[in-house]
Write a protein that holds these residues in place. Structure first.
Motif, short mmCIF file in Angstrom:
data_model
loop_
_atom_site.label_atom_id
_atom_site.label_comp_id
_atom_site.label_asym_id
_atom_site.label_seq_id
_atom_site.Cartn_x
_atom_site.Cartn_y
_atom_site.Cartn_z
N PRO A 74 0.81 -1.23 0.00
CA PRO A 74 0.00 0.00 0.00
C PRO A 74 0.84 1.27 0.00
N ALA A 75 1.90 1.28 0.81
CA ALA A 75 2.76 2.47 0.86
C ALA A 75 3.43 2.72 -0.48
N PHE A 76 3.88 1.64 -1.12
CA PHE A 76 4.52 1.79 -2.42
C PHE A 76 3.53 2.28 -3.47
N SER A 77 2.33 1.75 -3.46
CA SER A 77 1.32 2.15 -4.45
C SER A 77 0.99 3.64 -4.33
N ARG A 78 0.88 4.12 -3.10
CA ARG A 78 0.59 5.54 -2.90
C ARG A 78 1.73 6.42 -3.41
N LEU A 79 2.96 6.01 -3.09
CA LEU A 79 4.13 6.77 -3.53
C LEU A 79 4.24 6.79 -5.05
N GLN A 80 4.04 5.62 -5.67
CA GLN A 80 4.14 5.52 -7.13
C GLN A 80 3.08 6.38 -7.81
N SER A 81 1.87 6.34 -7.29
CA SER A 81 0.78 7.12 -7.87
C SER A 81 1.05 8.62 -7.77
N LEU A 82 1.52 9.05 -6.60
CA LEU A 82 1.77 10.47 -6.36
C LEU A 82 2.86 11.01 -7.28
N ILE A 83 3.99 10.32 -7.34
CA ILE A 83 5.13 10.80 -8.12
C ILE A 83 4.85 10.71 -9.62
N SER A 84 4.28 9.60 -10.05
CA SER A 84 4.01 9.42 -11.48
C SER A 84 3.03 10.46 -12.00
N GLU A 85 1.98 10.74 -11.23
CA GLU A 85 1.01 11.74 -11.65
C GLU A 85 1.64 13.12 -11.75
N GLU A 86 2.51 13.46 -10.80
CA GLU A 86 3.17 14.76 -10.81
C GLU A 86 4.08 14.90 -12.03
N ILE A 87 4.85 13.87 -12.32
CA ILE A 87 5.77 13.93 -13.46
C ILE A 87 5.00 14.02 -14.77
N ARG A 88 3.96 13.22 -14.93
CA ARG A 88 3.18 13.24 -16.16
C ARG A 88 2.48 14.60 -16.34
N ALA A 89 2.02 15.18 -15.25
CA ALA A 89 1.35 16.48 -15.33
C ALA A 89 2.33 17.57 -15.76
N ARG A 90 3.53 17.56 -15.20
CA ARG A 90 4.51 18.59 -15.54
C ARG A 90 4.94 18.47 -17.00
N LEU A 91 5.22 17.27 -17.45
CA LEU A 91 5.70 17.09 -18.82
C LEU A 91 4.60 17.30 -19.85
N SER A 92 3.35 17.06 -19.48
CA SER A 92 2.25 17.26 -20.42
C SER A 92 1.92 18.75 -20.57
#
Length: 324
Positions: A206-224
């Motif tokens: 669960p901790a990993f899933s939350r971290l992955q979701s948070l960071i991945s969404e932030e990176i995709r939002a910035r690059l898009s």
């Protein structure tokens, strides 16, 4: 006939007298204070000697199955490759920073010739910072190899093997995810990100899933949103350079205003912050590289030495292993 020096052997070796008289006075009786001191010393000595011989050592390298060793060596080789790719990017970015430093150096003067040089340096920075590092582009292949090795071999009828496999899986998941974040950040492409699905059987899932979701969404939002990098420091410098270039492009017609000086000062602060950040990242990757390299060396050399210790063991002490 005895020689003169034989009369006082202790004094000949210790020119200032026998120091052991302080802790070993004449007579056989020992005070309670000295006895306690001696007992404490012997207890510490016994504890240290006991630590050299460990019973039932958990997961000793000598007990590793050959397939486990092969898996680890293959995984770690890919990790070393991707660390080398990241190190090459740190070197590229540091080289780009030299252009910024040279531009800032030229801004210290007021002549049109120096401003022309500053403009040229900033133009060089823009050209090189937006170029692609071919080694970073190849990181996708390495990440694919690491992804393909997430499924570790089964450790049948081996409790220690199961523990080892689960520990290696956790380390691999974390390594793959962090490396994909670095690759996406350096390439400016969200395609380098990987989405890992970890089973709920792992307590850390669960901790990993939350971290992955948070960071991945932030990176995709910035690059898009048109950002060429997720590194905030690079974006700040890029914006300042775009603001400076029109002001200094004409060279001889450049007017040194308070606003221009403030912008140059901002550029200097941003460059310093970027340099410090790159140094920290480079040291972190280099430290990780060395740890992996040492672990590979230990894995390749430890079985031979451990077997040699086992062969030298005697009687009931055969299950003891020396820890150096």
């Amino acid at each position: 006939m005895s020689r003169p020096q034989d009369a006082h052997p202790a004094r000949s070796f210790f020119p200032f007298g026998n120091p052991f008289r302080v802790i070993a006075p004449k007579g056989s009786r020992m005070s309670s204070q000295l006895l306690a001191l001696l007992q404490a010393f012997e207890a510490r000595l016994a504890e240290r000697l006991s630590k050299l011989m460990v019973k039932n050592l958990e997961l000793p390298v000598s007990d590793w199955d050959d397939k486990w060793i092969d898996v680890y060596l293959d995984i770690s080789r890919n990790v070393l490759d991707i660390c080398n790719a990241f190190s090459s990017e740190f070197s590229r970015l540091s080289t780009c920073n030299l252009s910024l430093k040279y531009a800032l150096h030229n801004f210290d003067g007021v002549s049109s010739k120096l401003f022309v040089r500053a403009y040229s340096s900033l133009d060089d920075w823009k050209h090189h910072i937006h170029s692609m590092n071919p080694r970073i582009e190849k990181c996708s292949t390495i990440l694919d190899n690491l992804m393909g090795s997430l499924d570790l071999p089964k450790a049948k009828n081996s409790a220690k093997g199961k523990v080892l496999m689960q520990a290696m899986y956790g380390v691999k998941v974390q390594t793959v995810f962090v490396c994909s974040v670095f690759a996406a950040a350096f390439s400016g492409s969200p395609k380098k990100l990987v989405d890992l699905d970890v089973a709920d059987m792992y307590s850390w899932a669960p901790a990993f899933s939350r971290l992955q979701s948070l960071i991945s969404e932030e990176i995709r939002a910035r690059l898009s949103n048109g950002k060429f990098s997720v590194l905030i420091e690079l974006e700040v410098i890029d914006a300042i350079v775009k603001e400076l270039n029109p002001s200094i492009k004409c060279g001889a017609e450049t007017i040194v205003t308070e606003s221009l000086l403030e912008t140059v000062e901002e550029l200097g602060k941003a460059e310093k912050k970027l340099s410090q950040g790159l140094d920290l990242l480079a040291k972190g990757v280099d430290g990780f590289f060395k740890v992996v390299l040492i672990s590979r060396d230990d894995l390749l050399s430890a079985p031979t030495s451990a077997k040699a210790v086992k062969n030298c063991a005697l009687g009931s002490n055969a299950n003891l292993k020396v820890v150096l």
